[in-house]
Design a protein around this motif. Sequence first.
Motif, PDB file in Angstrom:
ATOM      1  N   ASP A  37      12.829 -48.775 -15.052  1.00  0.00           N
ATOM      2  CA  ASP A  37      11.539 -49.298 -15.980  1.00  0.00           C
ATOM      3  C   ASP A  37      11.784 -49.015 -17.398  1.00  0.00           C
ATOM      4  O   ASP A  37      11.649 -50.062 -18.268  1.00  0.00           O
ATOM      5  N   ASP A  38      12.689 -48.245 -17.631  1.00  0.00           N
ATOM      6  CA  ASP A  38      13.134 -47.889 -19.410  1.00  0.00           C
ATOM      7  C   ASP A  38      14.111 -48.776 -19.822  1.00  0.00           C
ATOM      8  O   ASP A  38      14.658 -48.664 -20.965  1.00  0.00           O
ATOM      9  N   GLY A  39      14.836 -49.191 -18.934  1.00  0.00           N
ATOM     10  CA  GLY A  39      16.055 -50.263 -19.406  1.00  0.00           C
ATOM     11  C   GLY A  39      17.267 -49.629 -19.669  1.00  0.00           C
ATOM     12  O   GLY A  39      18.227 -50.084 -19.952  1.00  0.00           O
ATOM     13  N   LEU A  40      17.339 -48.116 -19.114  1.00  0.00           N
ATOM     14  CA  LEU A  40      18.573 -47.293 -19.568  1.00  0.00           C
ATOM     15  C   LEU A  40      19.438 -47.221 -18.324  1.00  0.00           C
ATOM     16  O   LEU A  40      20.535 -46.954 -18.387  1.00  0.00           O
ATOM     17  N   ILE A  41      18.823 -47.820 -17.144  1.00  0.00           N
ATOM     18  CA  ILE A  41      19.878 -47.771 -15.971  1.00  0.00           C
ATOM     19  C   ILE A  41      19.999 -49.224 -15.349  1.00  0.00           C
ATOM     20  O   ILE A  41      19.042 -49.800 -15.214  1.00  0.00           O
ATOM     21  N   ASP A  57      22.834 -46.294 -20.026  1.00  0.00           N
ATOM     22  CA  ASP A  57      22.861 -46.362 -21.446  1.00  0.00           C
ATOM     23  C   ASP A  57      23.029 -45.094 -22.134  1.00  0.00           C
ATOM     24  O   ASP A  57      22.589 -44.124 -21.572  1.00  0.00           O
ATOM     25  N   PRO A  58      23.930 -45.057 -23.122  1.00  0.00           N
ATOM     26  CA  PRO A  58      23.975 -43.415 -23.510  1.00  0.00           C
ATOM     27  C   PRO A  58      22.810 -42.821 -23.948  1.00  0.00           C
ATOM     28  O   PRO A  58      22.901 -41.571 -23.737  1.00  0.00           O
ATOM     29  N   ARG A  59      21.820 -43.590 -24.144  1.00  0.00           N
ATOM     30  CA  ARG A  59      20.535 -42.754 -24.633  1.00  0.00           C
ATOM     31  C   ARG A  59      19.879 -41.967 -23.613  1.00  0.00           C
ATOM     32  O   ARG A  59      19.127 -40.957 -23.470  1.00  0.00           O
ATOM     33  N   VAL A  60      20.649 -42.270 -22.134  1.00  0.00           N
ATOM     34  CA  VAL A  60      19.842 -41.446 -20.937  1.00  0.00           C
ATOM     35  C   VAL A  60      20.246 -39.857 -21.272  1.00  0.00           C
ATOM     36  O   VAL A  60      19.572 -39.083 -20.837  1.00  0.00           O
ATOM     37  N   GLU A  71      16.581 -39.028 -10.379  1.00  0.00           N
ATOM     38  CA  GLU A  71      15.527 -39.668  -9.614  1.00  0.00           C
ATOM     39  C   GLU A  71      15.732 -41.326 -10.175  1.00  0.00           C
ATOM     40  O   GLU A  71      15.533 -42.107  -9.188  1.00  0.00           O
ATOM     41  N   SER A  72      15.600 -41.555 -11.334  1.00  0.00           N
ATOM     42  CA  SER A  72      15.688 -42.878 -12.013  1.00  0.00           C
ATOM     43  C   SER A  72      16.782 -43.561 -11.198  1.00  0.00           C
ATOM     44  O   SER A  72      16.612 -44.895 -11.085  1.00  0.00           O
ATOM     45  N   ILE A  73      18.216 -42.907 -11.221  1.00  0.00           N
ATOM     46  CA  ILE A  73      19.287 -43.707 -10.868  1.00  0.00           C
ATOM     47  C   ILE A  73      18.882 -44.250  -9.383  1.00  0.00           C
ATOM     48  O   ILE A  73      19.222 -45.281  -8.947  1.00  0.00           O
TER      49      ILE A  73
END
Length: 123
Positions: A37-41, A57-60, A71-73
């Motif tokens: 949802d946040d576009g980081l994965i 994304d490195p921001r994770v 959980e997000s992964i």
Amino acid sequence: MEPAFAAEMHADYERLTEEVRTLQTRMAEIRATADSDDGLISATVGGGGELIELWLDPRVYRTQDSGALAESITETIRQAARISQEEGLTIAASLLPPESTPDDTDLRFGPLLHRIDRRDGGR
């Protein structure tokens, strides 16, 4: 069994076997990607739901919550697997009952091919 009937039955088995093998090939080519949802994965899976690629994304790493990251992964991979299952179901629709869903359908055709081969006398 009459020879003509046996030959027709064998031809039907051959056609079904070839159709299933073609479906297997097409399903092996599936690549389904989902993003968190946040576009980081981003996760890409194959036709069997196997993980092919995972992008972070490195921001994770800005958040120190490893549980939330895991959980997000996991959820992103599940989404990609669901997309893959739906694509597989679309490919296999001609061989399945119309009411088939990804939750109640096993799209692994190896056991079916084995059964067809055994039924057809291993030819």
